[in-house]
Write an enzyme that holds these catalytic residues in place. Structure first.
Site, PDB file in Angstrom:
ATOM      1  N   TYR A   6      31.558 -15.937  16.606  1.00 31.28           N
ATOM      2  CA  TYR A   6      30.896 -14.936  16.560  1.00 31.28           C
ATOM      3  C   TYR A   6      31.257 -13.617  17.431  1.00 31.28           C
ATOM      4  CZ  TYR A   6      26.982 -11.588  16.011  1.00 31.28           C
ATOM      5  OH  TYR A   6      26.206 -10.432  16.216  1.00 31.28           O
ATOM      6  N   LEU A   7      31.824 -12.659  16.845  1.00 34.74           N
ATOM      7  CA  LEU A   7      31.780 -11.523  17.713  1.00 34.74           C
ATOM      8  C   LEU A   7      30.747 -10.653  17.988  1.00 34.74           C
ATOM      9  CD1 LEU A   7      35.589 -10.697  16.766  1.00 34.74           C
ATOM     10  CD2 LEU A   7      34.773 -12.154  18.600  1.00 34.74           C
ATOM     11  N   ALA A   8      29.846 -10.352  19.068  1.00 36.55           N
ATOM     12  CA  ALA A   8      28.911  -9.584  19.351  1.00 36.55           C
ATOM     13  C   ALA A   8      29.333  -8.347  19.722  1.00 36.55           C
ATOM     14  CB  ALA A   8      27.534 -10.295  20.058  1.00 36.55           C
ATOM     15  N   TYR A   9      28.825  -7.041  19.525  1.00 40.00           N
ATOM     16  CA  TYR A   9      29.034  -5.613  20.182  1.00 40.00           C
ATOM     17  C   TYR A   9      27.884  -4.943  20.293  1.00 40.00           C
ATOM     18  CZ  TYR A   9      28.971  -4.523  15.588  1.00 40.00           C
ATOM     19  OH  TYR A   9      29.050  -4.183  13.960  1.00 40.00           O
ATOM     20  N   GLY A  10      26.640  -5.511  19.792  1.00 36.99           N
ATOM     21  CA  GLY A  10      25.422  -4.550  19.748  1.00 36.99           C
ATOM     22  C   GLY A  10      24.218  -5.456  20.371  1.00 36.99           C
ATOM     23  N   GLU A  78      21.170  -9.513  10.235  1.00 35.87           N
ATOM     24  CA  GLU A  78      22.204  -8.478   9.857  1.00 35.87           C
ATOM     25  C   GLU A  78      22.186  -7.661   8.416  1.00 35.87           C
ATOM     26  OE1 GLU A  78      23.779  -6.899  12.429  1.00 35.87           O
ATOM     27  OE2 GLU A  78      23.722  -8.726  13.903  1.00 35.87           O
TER      28      GLU A  78
END
Length: 160
Positions: A6-10, A78
């Site tokens: 999983y890519l997290a950016y926030g 989300e």
């Protein structure tokens, strides 16, 4: 049990927050999503980070190894599929421990594009900033997204 990346950016860059939400998730590395930019977009409950395509853009991300249970918790958090949808991506991931780079299949949550730009709460921004600091990411990505939001709302007369 199959793990996914999983890519997290926030706000999910925030290790404490992720530990509570997804107890079995583990950080495996960092990566960059090229040709995307970070934006704050919103709903009635506030403005949150999302990414959208932008030529020449770049978004730093943390890569988490998640279980099915973790992914189900993330889906709930989300607002998937109503608020955010999932996009599969293949990215070169730099391992936290090994420092080696490997191509991995990952998924990322992206807010539905028709949502409008919004001004995030300071609390939300500080949770994201904490994550940026813990991963050593350049904070200008966050600052630029905030600036875009403020410009969209014409905040020229803001106190400095």
């Amino acid at each position: 049990m199959k793990k996914r990346y999983y890519l997290a950016y926030g706000s999910n860059l925030n290790v404490r927050q992720m530990r509570m939400r997804c107890p079995s998730a583990r950080v495996i590395g960092t990566a960059e999503i090229k040709d995307y930019e970070l934006l704050f977009k919103g709903s009635h409950t506030g403005a949150y980070l999302t990414i959208e395509p932008k030529s020449g853009g770049s978004v730093p991300v943390a890569v988490w190894s998640v279980t099915d249970e973790d992914e189900a918790a993330l889906d709930r958090y989300e607002g998937f599929p109503t608020f955010y949808y999932k996009k599969e991506m293949q990215l070169p991931i730099k391992g936290i421990k090994s420092g080696k780079t490997r191509i991995r299949d990952c998924f990322v949550y992206i807010m539905h594009e028709e949502r409008s730009i919004g001004i995030p709460s300071l609390a939300y921004v500080s949770v994201c900033l904490e994550g940026y600091i813990s991963f050593g990411f350049d904070e200008h990505f966050l600052a630029e997204a905030q600036l875009k939001s403020e410009e969209a709302f014409g905040y020229e007369n803001r106190n400095h």
